[in-house]
Design an enzyme around this catalytic site. Structure first.
Site, PDB file in Angstrom:
ATOM      1  N   ARG A   1       0.973  -1.261  -0.008  1.00  0.00           N
ATOM      2  CA  ARG A   1      -0.090   0.001   0.027  1.00  0.00           C
ATOM      3  C   ARG A   1       1.000   1.104   0.097  1.00  0.00           C
ATOM      4  NH1 ARG A   1      -3.490  -2.633  -1.748  1.00  0.00           N
ATOM      5  NH2 ARG A   1      -5.352  -2.922  -0.915  1.00  0.00           N
TER       6      ARG A   1
ATOM      7  N   GLU B   1       3.738  12.832  -7.263  1.00  0.00           N
ATOM      8  CA  GLU B   1       5.221  13.194  -6.841  1.00  0.00           C
ATOM      9  C   GLU B   1       6.228  12.200  -7.105  1.00  0.00           C
ATOM     10  OE1 GLU B   1       4.987  13.420  -2.569  1.00  0.00           O
ATOM     11  OE2 GLU B   1       3.186  14.900  -2.537  1.00  0.00           O
TER      12      GLU B   1
ATOM     13  N   HIS C   1      -0.991  -0.324 -10.034  1.00  0.00           N
ATOM     14  CA  HIS C   1      -1.633  -1.019  -8.856  1.00  0.00           C
ATOM     15  C   HIS C   1      -2.344  -2.197  -9.849  1.00  0.00           C
ATOM     16  CE1 HIS C   1      -4.955  -1.444  -5.517  1.00  0.00           C
ATOM     17  NE2 HIS C   1      -3.926  -2.416  -5.583  1.00  0.00           N
TER      18      HIS C   1
HETATM   19  N1  LIG Z   1      -0.774  -4.395  -5.160  1.00  0.00           N
HETATM   20  C1  LIG Z   1      -1.811  -5.203  -4.828  1.00  0.00           C
HETATM   21  O1  LIG Z   1      -2.602  -5.270  -5.983  1.00  0.00           O
HETATM   22  C2  LIG Z   1      -2.185  -5.946  -3.666  1.00  0.00           C
HETATM   23  C3  LIG Z   1      -2.832  -7.242  -3.877  1.00  0.00           C
HETATM   24  C4  LIG Z   1      -3.021  -8.009  -2.712  1.00  0.00           C
HETATM   25  C5  LIG Z   1      -2.727  -7.313  -1.328  1.00  0.00           C
HETATM   26  N2  LIG Z   1      -2.119  -6.236  -1.499  1.00  0.00           N
HETATM   27  C6  LIG Z   1      -1.743  -5.613  -0.117  1.00  0.00           C
HETATM   28  O2  LIG Z   1      -0.718  -6.903   0.350  1.00  0.00           O
HETATM   29  C7  LIG Z   1      -1.106  -6.667   1.842  1.00  0.00           C
HETATM   30  C8  LIG Z   1      -0.751  -8.119   2.546  1.00  0.00           C
HETATM   31  O3  LIG Z   1      -1.799  -9.064   1.724  1.00  0.00           O
HETATM   32  P1  LIG Z   1      -1.709 -10.593   2.416  1.00  0.00           P
HETATM   33  O4  LIG Z   1      -2.671 -11.300   1.404  1.00  0.00           O
HETATM   34  O5  LIG Z   1      -0.524 -11.071   2.219  1.00  0.00           O
HETATM   35  O6  LIG Z   1      -2.254 -10.407   3.683  1.00  0.00           O
HETATM   36  P2  LIG Z   1      -2.169 -11.463   5.114  1.00  0.00           P
HETATM   37  O7  LIG Z   1      -3.206 -10.987   6.027  1.00  0.00           O
HETATM   38  O8  LIG Z   1      -2.118 -12.839   4.563  1.00  0.00           O
HETATM   39  O9  LIG Z   1      -0.467 -10.833   5.593  1.00  0.00           O
HETATM   40  C9  LIG Z   1      -0.293  -9.886   6.278  1.00  0.00           C
HETATM   41  C10 LIG Z   1       0.761  -9.956   7.261  1.00  0.00           C
HETATM   42  O10 LIG Z   1       1.462  -8.948   7.867  1.00  0.00           O
HETATM   43  C11 LIG Z   1       1.824  -9.098   9.008  1.00  0.00           C
HETATM   44  N3  LIG Z   1       2.171  -7.702   9.644  1.00  0.00           N
HETATM   45  C12 LIG Z   1       0.954  -7.066   9.860  1.00  0.00           C
HETATM   46  N4  LIG Z   1       1.410  -5.995  10.724  1.00  0.00           N
HETATM   47  C13 LIG Z   1       2.900  -6.104  10.706  1.00  0.00           C
HETATM   48  C14 LIG Z   1       3.891  -5.158  10.937  1.00  0.00           C
HETATM   49  N5  LIG Z   1       3.956  -4.211  11.726  1.00  0.00           N
HETATM   50  N6  LIG Z   1       5.355  -5.712  10.769  1.00  0.00           N
HETATM   51  C15 LIG Z   1       5.263  -7.157  10.150  1.00  0.00           C
HETATM   52  N7  LIG Z   1       4.403  -7.924   9.783  1.00  0.00           N
HETATM   53  C16 LIG Z   1       3.090  -7.359  10.000  1.00  0.00           C
HETATM   54  C17 LIG Z   1       0.373 -10.058   9.505  1.00  0.00           C
HETATM   55  O11 LIG Z   1       0.917 -10.402  10.668  1.00  0.00           O
HETATM   56  C18 LIG Z   1       0.250 -11.006   8.352  1.00  0.00           C
HETATM   57  O12 LIG Z   1       1.006 -12.183   8.669  1.00  0.00           O
HETATM   58  C19 LIG Z   1      -2.719  -6.379   1.795  1.00  0.00           C
HETATM   59  O13 LIG Z   1      -3.177  -5.919   3.310  1.00  0.00           O
HETATM   60  C20 LIG Z   1      -3.015  -5.387   0.747  1.00  0.00           C
HETATM   61  O14 LIG Z   1      -2.855  -4.075   1.592  1.00  0.00           O
HETATM   62  C21 LIG Z   1      -1.673  -5.535  -2.474  1.00  0.00           C
HETATM   63  O1  LIG Z   2      -8.878  -5.388  -6.879  1.00  0.00           O
HETATM   64  C1  LIG Z   2      -7.742  -4.976  -7.181  1.00  0.00           C
HETATM   65  O2  LIG Z   2      -7.395  -4.916  -8.116  1.00  0.00           O
HETATM   66  C2  LIG Z   2      -6.464  -4.617  -5.897  1.00  0.00           C
HETATM   67  C3  LIG Z   2      -6.511  -5.794  -4.953  1.00  0.00           C
HETATM   68  C4  LIG Z   2      -5.343  -5.738  -3.931  1.00  0.00           C
HETATM   69  O3  LIG Z   2      -5.112  -4.228  -3.803  1.00  0.00           O
HETATM   70  C5  LIG Z   2      -5.763  -6.164  -2.491  1.00  0.00           C
HETATM   71  O4  LIG Z   2      -5.618  -5.764  -1.629  1.00  0.00           O
HETATM   72  O5  LIG Z   2      -6.123  -7.452  -2.786  1.00  0.00           O
END
Ligand SMILES: NC(=O)c1ccc[n+]([C@@H]2O[C@H](COP(=O)([O-])OP(=O)(O)OC[C@H]3O[C@@H](n4cnc5c(N)ncnc54)[C@H](O)[C@@H]3O)[C@@H](O)[C@H]2O)c1
Ligand SMILES: O=C(O)CC[C@@H](O)C(=O)O
Length: 395
Positions: free
Chosen positions: A232, A261, A273
């Site tokens: 994020r 920026e 994204h």
């Molecule tokens: N770019 C994209 O399109 C995209 C897609 C999917 C997810 N994401 C982002 O990725 C994040 C993670 O996704 P995920 O599916 O792995 O989630 P998840 O919940 O499986 O994993 C997140 C992990 O982060 C850990 N965590 C929380 N706070 C922490 C900290 N301060 N320090 C270290 N570890 C910490 C948690 O314990 C957990 O194990 C999502 O919350 C989302 O914001 C982005």
């Molecule tokens: O819906 C999307 O394309 C992005 C989803 C992604 O940011 C997520 O947190 O799963």
């Protein structure tokens, strides 16, 4: 009974098709919805009708949803854990190669080349020395957050010959089991940052992680380190990254979150994204989100909620009462007394709590009439009550 679902963003067809047409009306302009299905749309300022019983996110991050406010109203928020993890992992690997092999500036260099024949070839050979890269084996990757995505990134980097260090104080047992055995655990974020050539962020955006990477933390990183942010935008203080890039302290910043920026800044690679934007991930996420929503609306069962405990109970023949309440003593007792006063016998019951919330499913040998549900809603601490008809009685 027909449920009404309002959608935000483009939801994959595979997910929409998982709503039986006889039981669901689904669309972007549905009024008085029972449920909401959303991807990245920001719901924080969106007025949500009182009819909403649940919100499902076809994805992982829920920072676009007012989870705290919904919890206070007893409304569960669901997500689709792991459903897009492979897609994000693959783009993170692409980001790793882009950063280490200077692929974005190299592409820009080629796009701007002019001339033909030998002149062109000479310009190519003369220019390429600006893009000498680094290889992965032996380099150290730090993965911050070892959940569904971070775990996959860690294992993939390990398979590419990198040394991997992880930091996640809240790692689940299930995610820990999936990690390659030689992935080392850092005792603190600073320890990880100090020793890694590449750092990849995979934590949710919450108050505790906002601007996790700032001036102080970048100062801890070795010179020329690569920072990958596919989690994020708000996890990284942009001004700190730009200053470190300008001073040559940070090697590159590869992110999935563009911002004015960042545009045109040397050392920045920004993608729009795209992490979860594969047909597979969009379908997986939508299907899982719809399953979560349907289980809740049709049976009161809760799976994959970010604010409620998992509460899943097989259906019996009668009606079902679903009660969301504050996690305080004697709630189940008061609900049970109200049902007994109404002459209803409890056939099965399951109660679980999570933080300040509790949720109870109660199967009874009849159907809970609206006035009984109303009396239960009037109990101090009860946030939401639903009377779910017997499976056989659905029209
Ligand atoms: N770019 C994209 O399109 C995209 C897609 C999917 C997810 N994401 C982002 O990725 C994040 C993670 O996704 P995920 O599916 O792995 O989630 P998840 O919940 O499986 O994993 C997140 C992990 O982060 C850990 N965590 C929380 N706070 C922490 C900290 N301060 N320090 C270290 N570890 C910490 C948690 O314990 C957990 O194990 C999502 O919350 C989302 O914001 C982005
Ligand atoms: O819906 C999307 O394309 C992005 C989803 C992604 O940011 C997520 O947190 O799963």
């Amino acid at each position: 009974m027909v449920f009404r679902i309002r959608t935000y963003n483009n939801i994959a067809e595979a997910g929409l098709e998982a709503f039986p047409r006889s039981q669901y009306e689904v669309g972007a302009s549905i009024e008085q919805p029972d449920g909401i299905l959303v991807r990245s749309a920001n719901l924080h300022q969106e007025p949500l009708p009182e009819t909403v019983q649940a919100i499902a996110r076809a994805g992982a991050g829920v920072n676009n949803i007012p989870v705290e406010k919904l919890s206070e109203q007893g409304i569960p928020v669901f997500n689709a854990p792991g459903a897009n993890a492979n897609a994000v992992k693959e783009l993170v690997l692409a980001g790793l190669f882009m950063g280490f092999r200077h692929i974005a500036p190299a592409l820009a260099f080629v796009a701007e080349l002019s001339g033909e024949g030998e002149t062109f070839e000479k310009a190519v050979e003369a220019g390429k020395k600006r893009f000498v890269g680094r290889e992965l084996p032996g380099r150290r990757l730090g993965v911050v957050g070892l959940g569904a995505i971070g775990g996959q990134v860690a294992n993939a980097a390990r398979a590419l010959g990198m040394e991997v260090v992880g930091y996640d104080p809240g790692i689940t047992v299930e995610h820990a089991w999936r990690l390659a055995s030689d992935i080392r655990q850092a005792r603190s974020l600073d320890e990880l940052l100090a020793e890694c050539d590449v750092v990849s962020l995979h934590v949710p955006l919450i108050e505790a992680t906002r601007e996790l990477i700032n001036e102080r933390r970048i100062a801890v990183m070795p010179d020329s380190a690569l920072l990958l942010n596919f989690a994020r935008d708000g996890l990284v203080r942009r001004s700190a990254v730009l200053a470190a890039l300008a001073e040559g302290r940070l090697g590159a910043y590869v992110t999935d979150f563009p911002h004015p920026e960042l545009q045109g800044q040397p050392g920045v690679v920004a993608l729009p994204h795209l992490g979860a934007s594969t047909g597979e991930a969009e379908a997986n996420s939508a299907v899982l989100a719809v399953q979560n929503l349907r289980e809740f609306l049709e049976h009161g069962n809760i799976r994959n909620s970010v604010n409620f405990p998992d509460v899943v109970m097989p259906r019996t023949d009668g009606g079902r009462l679903a009660v969301a309440n504050a996690n305080v003593p004697n709630m189940v007792g008061q609900v049970g007394t109200t049902l007994a006063e109404a002459g209803l016998n409890i056939v099965d019951l399951l109660n679980r709590s999570r933080g300040e919330l509790a949720y109870t499913l109660i199967d009874v040998d009849g159907e809970v009439a609206p006035d009984i549900a109303g009396r239960i809603l009037a109990i101090d601490g009860v946030l939401k009550v639903r009377s779910i008809p017997p499976v056989s009685g659905r029209g």
